[in-house]
Design an enzyme around this catalytic site. Structure first.
Site, PDB file in Angstrom:
ATOM      1  N   LEU A  10       1.832  44.295  10.649  1.00 55.30           N
ATOM      2  CA  LEU A  10       3.214  44.513  10.214  1.00 55.30           C
ATOM      3  C   LEU A  10       3.237  44.954   8.755  1.00 55.30           C
ATOM      4  CD1 LEU A  10       6.264  44.203  10.937  1.00 55.30           C
ATOM      5  CD2 LEU A  10       6.109  41.905   9.951  1.00 55.30           C
TER       6      LEU A  10
ATOM      7  N   HIS B 155       0.633  34.803   2.014  1.00 54.79           N
ATOM      8  CA  HIS B 155       0.810  35.679   0.864  1.00 54.79           C
ATOM      9  C   HIS B 155       2.299  35.745   0.523  1.00 54.79           C
ATOM     10  CE1 HIS B 155       0.835  39.468  -1.437  1.00 54.79           C
ATOM     11  NE2 HIS B 155      -0.468  39.316  -1.576  1.00 54.79           N
TER      12      HIS B 155
END
Length: 342
Positions: free
Chosen positions: A129, A233
């Site tokens: 993604l 992240h």
């Protein structure tokens, strides 16, 4: 900026555009390497798997791109990978807890342990993604993420019942992973960026060759490494929230490089899958659908798979769409489309 967007199957003709996306991705996303030969291999494989009458269920790839039809630019990506680890081992760390106690000392201790496992063998991975920053608006990122799940709903026979997503782990502003620096690097003597690149281009064999097979006592690692276990992240926090709303859960599995979280769900329990419907497409005017609900739609055709985000009016048997939306999906009146509320 345009909202005339379509998600479609990627082909080798998208090689240059995919290489450009890779330059924006950064480290930690092994499915999108900045390597032209690897990209061509993957795009060719994906095109083959989308057109295969019978799926191999052996590292099958279904890679899709988000195209701005007004400019022709490729601005995002998403993918599904079926039969993970069947021919090439797929590794994760499984976080467990060992409880030890001493009556004499009246003491109970809990110790966290990482085990190297292949528990996702045969499962389906939802990944790759990415969306260019200038398109992270108006629900486009959510559309791109959920569209992958519409593919699961359209063709469940091509995918395993267990579906998981491996999110990028936390790194600092210089792309440095504390988990890798204090664990992986001890056994590979490679920078995180280099190890990430090798795994993306050459595969996972070097992990089989060099990774320690014995359990790792997490509490023996520095706090900087412990603190990022299961932490996504910064750019992946939004993606993680979307997955959680879809019913994905963290069950203790993490990426062996950067300790990013793995979230999993059963295919038929995923919200987008469970709430989608096949309806007949009907034509109406743009004016009629202007105030209608926003929908994620697919054309339910594997060999020319297309999805879009548009307004539409839904009843028990049909969905009314304007001409532009029908053209994006490349469907005709009366054909079946899959629909879910955006």
């Amino acid at each position: 900026m345009s909202n005339n967007l379509v998600i479609r199957t990627a082909t080798p003709a998208d090689l240059k555009a995919c290489m450009e996306l890779s330059k924006h991705v950064g480290t930690g996303m092994t499915s999108m390497p900045t390597d032209e030969s690897r990209w061509m291999e993957r795009l060719t494989r994906s095109e083959h798997d989308f057109n295969a009458e019978v799926p191999a269920l052996n590292n099958d790839e279904y890679f899709m791109v988000l195209e701005d039809l007004d400019t022709g630019a490729i601005v995002g990506s998403g993918a599904l990978y079926a039969g993970i680890g069947v021919s090439v081992p797929f590794y994760s760390y499984k976080l467990t807890t060992l409880v030890s106690s001493s009556e004499k000392l009246d003491l109970t201790m809990k110790t966290r342990i990482l085990h190297l496992v292949n528990d996702y063998t045969g499962a389906t991975e939802i990944g790759s993604l990415f969306l260019l920053p200038e398109y992270r608006r108006d629900g486009i990122g959510k559309f791109l993420s959920r569209a992958r799940m519409l593919l699961l709903a359209d063709f469940p026979e091509r995918f395993d019942e267990k579906v998981f997503a491996e999110l990028r782990g936390w790194t600092d502003e210089n792309g440095r992973s504390p988990f890798w620096e204090h664990l992986g690097r001890k056994f590979f003597d490679l920078s995180f960026k280099k190890a990430d690149f090798i795994s993306a281009v050459e595969g996972w064999q070097f992990i089989s060759d060099l990774m320690p097979k014995h359990p790792v006592y997490l509490d023996l690692l520095p706090e900087a490494a412990q603190d990022v276990v299961g932490k996504p992240h910064d750019h992946g926090v939004g993606a993680m929230k979307i997955l959680e709303r879809e019913g994905f859960k963290f069950t203790g599995y993490i990426d062996i490089f950067d300790a990013g979280p793995c979230l999993e769900a059963q295919l038929d329990s995923i919200s987008t899958v469970a709430n989608s419907r096949l309806l007949k497409a009907q034509l109406t005017t743009s004016k009629e659908v202007a105030e209608a609900p926003s929908l994620i739609l697919s054309n339910n055709t594997l060999t020319n798979y297309r999805m879009t985000l548009a307004n539409g009016m839904v009843d028990e048997e049909s969905v009314s769409l304007d001409e532009q939306t029908m053209q994006r999906l490349q469907v005709n009146v009366g054909e079946l489309v899959r629909v879910v509320e955006a």
